[in-house]
Design a protein around this motif. Sequence first.
Motif, short mmCIF file in Angstrom:
data_model
loop_
_atom_site.label_atom_id
_atom_site.label_comp_id
_atom_site.label_asym_id
_atom_site.label_seq_id
_atom_site.Cartn_x
_atom_site.Cartn_y
_atom_site.Cartn_z
N ILE A 92 0.85 -1.19 0.00
CA ILE A 92 0.00 0.00 0.00
C ILE A 92 0.89 1.24 0.00
O ILE A 92 2.09 1.15 0.26
N ILE A 93 0.30 2.39 -0.30
CA ILE A 93 1.01 3.65 -0.17
C ILE A 93 0.19 4.62 0.67
O ILE A 93 -1.03 4.61 0.61
N ASP B 76 1.82 9.14 12.47
CA ASP B 76 2.30 7.82 12.85
C ASP B 76 1.43 6.74 12.22
O ASP B 76 1.94 5.70 11.79
N ALA B 77 0.13 6.99 12.14
CA ALA B 77 -0.79 5.98 11.60
C ALA B 77 -0.47 5.68 10.14
O ALA B 77 -0.45 4.51 9.73
N ASP B 78 -0.22 6.71 9.34
CA ASP B 78 0.09 6.49 7.93
C ASP B 78 1.43 5.78 7.76
O ASP B 78 1.57 4.88 6.93
N PHE B 79 2.42 6.22 8.53
CA PHE B 79 3.74 5.59 8.43
C PHE B 79 3.65 4.12 8.85
O PHE B 79 4.14 3.22 8.14
N ASP B 80 3.02 3.87 9.97
CA ASP B 80 2.96 2.51 10.50
C ASP B 80 2.16 1.57 9.60
O ASP B 80 2.48 0.38 9.48
N ALA B 81 1.11 2.09 8.93
CA ALA B 81 0.30 1.25 8.06
C ALA B 81 1.12 0.70 6.89
O ALA B 81 1.01 -0.48 6.53
N ARG C 218 11.04 11.70 -2.78
CA ARG C 218 10.37 12.73 -1.99
C ARG C 218 8.93 12.34 -1.67
O ARG C 218 8.17 11.92 -2.55
N GLY C 219 8.53 12.48 -0.43
CA GLY C 219 7.17 12.21 -0.02
C GLY C 219 6.85 10.75 0.23
O GLY C 219 5.69 10.40 0.42
N GLN C 220 7.87 9.90 0.26
CA GLN C 220 7.61 8.46 0.42
C GLN C 220 8.51 7.83 1.49
O GLN C 220 9.03 6.73 1.31
N SER C 221 8.67 8.48 2.61
CA SER C 221 9.57 7.96 3.65
C SER C 221 9.25 6.53 4.03
O SER C 221 10.14 5.67 4.13
N SER C 222 7.99 6.23 4.27
CA SER C 222 7.61 4.89 4.71
C SER C 222 7.77 3.86 3.59
O SER C 222 8.29 2.76 3.80
N VAL D 194 9.67 4.05 0.89
CA VAL D 194 11.10 3.89 0.60
C VAL D 194 11.74 2.96 1.63
O VAL D 194 12.51 2.05 1.29
N ALA D 195 11.46 3.21 2.91
CA ALA D 195 12.04 2.39 3.97
C ALA D 195 11.68 0.92 3.79
O ALA D 195 12.54 0.03 3.92
N ALA D 196 10.42 0.65 3.48
CA ALA D 196 9.97 -0.73 3.33
C ALA D 196 10.58 -1.40 2.11
O ALA D 196 11.07 -2.54 2.19
N LYS D 197 10.56 -0.71 0.99
CA LYS D 197 11.04 -1.32 -0.25
C LYS D 197 12.56 -1.47 -0.26
O LYS D 197 13.10 -2.42 -0.85
N ALA D 198 13.27 -0.54 0.38
CA ALA D 198 14.72 -0.67 0.50
C ALA D 198 15.07 -1.86 1.38
O ALA D 198 15.99 -2.65 1.08
N ALA D 199 14.35 -2.00 2.49
CA ALA D 199 14.60 -3.12 3.38
C ALA D 199 14.29 -4.45 2.70
O ALA D 199 15.01 -5.45 2.89
N LEU D 200 13.24 -4.49 1.90
CA LEU D 200 12.87 -5.72 1.20
C LEU D 200 13.95 -6.12 0.20
O LEU D 200 14.30 -7.30 0.07
N ALA D 201 14.52 -5.13 -0.50
CA ALA D 201 15.60 -5.43 -1.44
C ALA D 201 16.85 -5.91 -0.71
O ALA D 201 17.52 -6.85 -1.14
N ALA D 202 17.17 -5.27 0.41
CA ALA D 202 18.35 -5.67 1.18
C ALA D 202 18.17 -7.07 1.76
O ALA D 202 19.10 -7.90 1.75
#
Length: 248
Positions: free
Chosen positions: A85-86, A106-111, A153-157, A159-167
């Motif tokens: 989701i985004i 926090d709710a949007d980031f955590d989701a 830009r505008g996608q902190s959550s 980016v974090a998820a997809k970068a972690a998934l690639a790593a």
Amino acid sequence: MELRDLKVIVTGGAQGMGAHFARRLHEAGAQVAVGDVNEAGLAELPQGVHRRRLDVTSPEDARAFVAWAAGAMGGLNGLVNNAGIIRDGLLVKKDRASGEVQTLSDADFDAVIAVNLTGATRMVREVAAWMARAGARPGVVVNISSIARHGNRGQSSYVAAKAALAANTVTWAREFAPLGIRVGAVAPGMIETPMTQGMNQKARDALVAAVPVGRVGVPEDVWRAVRFVFECDYFDGRCVDVDGGLSM
């Protein structure tokens, strides 16, 4: 691995890229079990595709789905880890009119983290554990990452998820090698899906203009990379970018 030999789970398979992957796998002779919270979308999948509601944010749901899918297909040797989701928004911004400083909730980031990272990790864990217990090999996991993993830009959550998934594709490839499980990732760029169709039009137009091949991608473009990961037995622990040359 030949596609016809697959007994594969596709998460987030009720629409968009996930539904396309499920149809293509089914057409190739694979047995496919699709999970999604969108039950109406699941009902539209072709006859012969196993389908059941799946909320990857629920540990109990994920565990039960894997057991059900393995039973329905008579085994399990593949996963397309696609559910996502985004909830885009700047981490901190100042309102132009009022000057008020606003922050990403926090709710949007955590989701996003709950679905795109925790849920994805949970599905890999449950599928690999089932295969290890059953002695099922070889097996293949395909993680759907994103070129946004490099930062956007505008996608902190996201980016974090997809970068972690690639790593973690590298991590899991190394961990699962003794189990006979390969792990690869595919990172789409700007692809025509319900998710991208909901983008701000100005931002969408600017992004499309930056794609060197001059067009938005379609799910078939990404499917060809997913198919490669499944079929190439010498591919492991790497990420294939399918982005039309777009850089973020």
